[in-house]
Design a protein around this motif. Structure first.
Motif, PDB file in Angstrom:
ATOM      1  N   ASP A 205     -24.162  55.265   7.784  1.00  0.00           N
ATOM      2  CA  ASP A 205     -23.587  54.183   6.937  1.00  0.00           C
ATOM      3  C   ASP A 205     -22.054  54.959   6.599  1.00  0.00           C
ATOM      4  OD1 ASP A 205     -25.559  52.339   6.968  1.00  0.00           O
ATOM      5  OD2 ASP A 205     -26.276  53.079   5.239  1.00  0.00           O
ATOM      6  N   ARG A 206     -21.170  54.184   6.053  1.00  0.00           N
ATOM      7  CA  ARG A 206     -19.779  54.490   5.583  1.00  0.00           C
ATOM      8  C   ARG A 206     -19.122  55.582   6.313  1.00  0.00           C
ATOM      9  NH1 ARG A 206     -18.821  52.434   0.928  1.00  0.00           N
ATOM     10  NH2 ARG A 206     -16.973  53.863   0.422  1.00  0.00           N
ATOM     11  N   ARG A 207     -19.155  55.263   7.584  1.00  0.00           N
ATOM     12  CA  ARG A 207     -18.261  56.178   8.714  1.00  0.00           C
ATOM     13  C   ARG A 207     -17.158  55.381   9.151  1.00  0.00           C
ATOM     14  NH1 ARG A 207     -21.023  60.705  10.785  1.00  0.00           N
ATOM     15  NH2 ARG A 207     -19.219  61.066  11.953  1.00  0.00           N
ATOM     16  N   VAL A 208     -15.988  56.136   9.495  1.00  0.00           N
ATOM     17  CA  VAL A 208     -14.865  55.353  10.251  1.00  0.00           C
ATOM     18  C   VAL A 208     -15.159  55.178  11.492  1.00  0.00           C
ATOM     19  CG1 VAL A 208     -12.419  55.135  10.763  1.00  0.00           C
ATOM     20  CG2 VAL A 208     -13.387  55.993   8.577  1.00  0.00           C
ATOM     21  N   ARG A 209     -14.968  53.966  12.286  1.00  0.00           N
ATOM     22  CA  ARG A 209     -15.227  53.736  13.551  1.00  0.00           C
ATOM     23  C   ARG A 209     -13.755  53.890  14.607  1.00  0.00           C
ATOM     24  NH1 ARG A 209     -18.203  50.340  11.076  1.00  0.00           N
ATOM     25  NH2 ARG A 209     -20.406  49.894  11.741  1.00  0.00           N
ATOM     26  N   ARG A 210     -14.102  54.275  15.866  1.00  0.00           N
ATOM     27  CA  ARG A 210     -12.710  53.991  16.661  1.00  0.00           C
ATOM     28  C   ARG A 210     -12.543  52.748  17.046  1.00  0.00           C
ATOM     29  NH1 ARG A 210     -11.497  53.703  22.038  1.00  0.00           N
ATOM     30  NH2 ARG A 210      -9.815  55.068  22.988  1.00  0.00           N
ATOM     31  N   PRO A 211     -11.641  52.170  16.435  1.00  0.00           N
ATOM     32  CA  PRO A 211     -11.336  50.576  16.871  1.00  0.00           C
ATOM     33  C   PRO A 211     -11.085  50.622  18.272  1.00  0.00           C
ATOM     34  CG  PRO A 211      -9.935  51.301  14.904  1.00  0.00           C
ATOM     35  CD  PRO A 211     -10.408  52.636  15.517  1.00  0.00           C
TER      36      PRO A 211
END
Length: 401
Positions: A286-292
């Protein structure tokens, strides 16, 4: 089922840092079709011997000069095959590309040529990265897919050796109905062994891949949402699954709304099973930044040059738009009628033509052509019904060109 928390300020998509009508984001060069493997999905239907019509060393150097002529930032330049190691000039070409300001990446096959020594030579010559394929989490399943015993073991050894040599590693996985259950285990391999990117390829029925079983639109949707969930732990991209960008926009909006994506989007049992197994393996946080995902499609940011120099919007779209032996790649990419038409989302037909996500998705033009004969036809592996997303008012910020 709860949704993964949204990270404030995150964005669902990346845009290429260039006008993709003027310069591609990525150029893929099929350096040869020679390869000793017999992979079940092979687009190129690779052969044991090199084709005498291949671009010569001088012509390949000229091609790289044409790629550099697109200007800065230079397009990503990928040397693929067949097996690029079948070309004895590979190292010299990589070195020349680096001298031109390119950062060549190489996509080798897991053949006996994929040695620690050759990987070190690639890095020394200036290669930035390699991509290698892992299509199952066990030797038996992977080697069956690749057509020879021992390929899985060689792949894992090369993966370690490449990282030790200083090369970035991308792992490619082809999704078919035969390996759906393997996806969480392959993801765990990617996490545990380390990779800059996991590229999950949705099969296009071309070449030998015509004989493999296709996913249903419902299965494809479940897999895409599973891959989106993994993005909290593993950098994930898709190849020939452009509706992953629609999924990214939908999931961001639903997270901002605090809505349950499973209920809102009607995801199926395959998604729930894949997600459950990934959670158990620690592959979803949870609450992790993804690679768009990046907004690139066939002819719109992507160009493919075949082993004989013909130019195509994609390696899986066998429509030639020119020949680099006769006309510069820059001119073909910018002026070929099909390339320009593929950059116009209003040319799409069927559900794709009426879809509110068409400007950021556009569907796989390669799969549409392979399945229907219409390069502008609707995406066969997408089940989304235009207008059915419940939060239409939030879309404009993400889908406006």
């Amino acid at each position: 089922m709860t949704t993964i928390d949204h990270v404030p300020g995150s964005r669902p998509l990346r845009r290429a840092r260039r006008d993709v009508a003027a310069a591609p984001f990525i150029v893929i060069w099929e350096s040869t079709r020679a390869c000793p493997l017999a992979c079940l999905h092979c687009r190129a239907e690779a052969q044991p011997d090199r084709d005498p019509r291949e671009l010569s060393t001088a012509e390949a150097r000229e091609l790289m000069g044409q790629v550099a002529a697109f200007g800065r930032p230079a397009p990503l330049f990928v040397i693929t095959g067949g097996d690029p190691f079948e070309r004895p000039d590979l190292f010299d070409l990589v070195r020349h590309g680096r001298e031109l300001g390119l950062a060549p990446a190489v996509s080798p096959s897991a053949t006996p040529a994929l040695t620690r020594e050759n990987l070190a030579r690639l890095h020394e010559a200036g290669a930035a990265a390699i991509s290698i394929s892992v299509d199952a989490a066990t030797a038996a399943r992977h080697d069956e897919f690749r057509g020879y015993d021992g390929v899985f073991s060689r792949t894992l050894s090369a993966w370690r050796a490449a990282r030790e040599a200083g090369l970035k590693v991308q792992i490619n996985t082809t999704v078919t109905r035969g390996n759906l259950s393997q996806l969480p285990d392959v993801a765990r391999l990617v996490r545990d062994h380390g990779a800059m990117l996991w590229s999950v390829f949705f099969l296009v029925p071309t070449g030998r891949g015509r004989a493999l079983a296709a996913l249903s639109p419902r299965e494809a949707e479940d897999v895409l949402h599973f891959l989106y969930d993994l993005g909290t732990v593993i950098p994930v991209k898709t190849t020939e699954a452009h509706h992953f960008r629609r999924v990214a926009v939908q999931r961001l909006i639903l997270a901002e709304r605090g809505a349950d994506h499973v209920a809102e989007l009607g995801l199926g049992p395959l998604y729930r099973d894949l997600r459950r197994r990934a959670r158990r393996a620690g592959l979803i946080k949870d609450r992790r930044v993804r690679r768009p995902p990046i907004d690139v499609n066939a002819g719109r940011g992507l160009v493919f040059v075949s082993h004989t120099g013909t130019v195509h919007p994609s390696g899986f779209l066998p429509i030639s738009c020119g020949d680099v032996r006769k006309k510069p790649l820059t001119e073909i990419y910018r002026t070929a009628p099909l390339f320009n038409a593929l950059r116009d989302p209003d040319r799409l037909s069927g559900r794709c033509g009426g879809c509110e996500f068409r400007t950021v998705c556009g569907g796989s033009r390669s799969r549409a052509y392979a399945c229907t004969g219409d390069v502008f036809g609707e995406e066969p592996w997408c089940g989304y019904q235009p207008g059915s997303f419940p939060y239409q008012e939030e879309l404009a910020a993400h889908v406006t060109p």
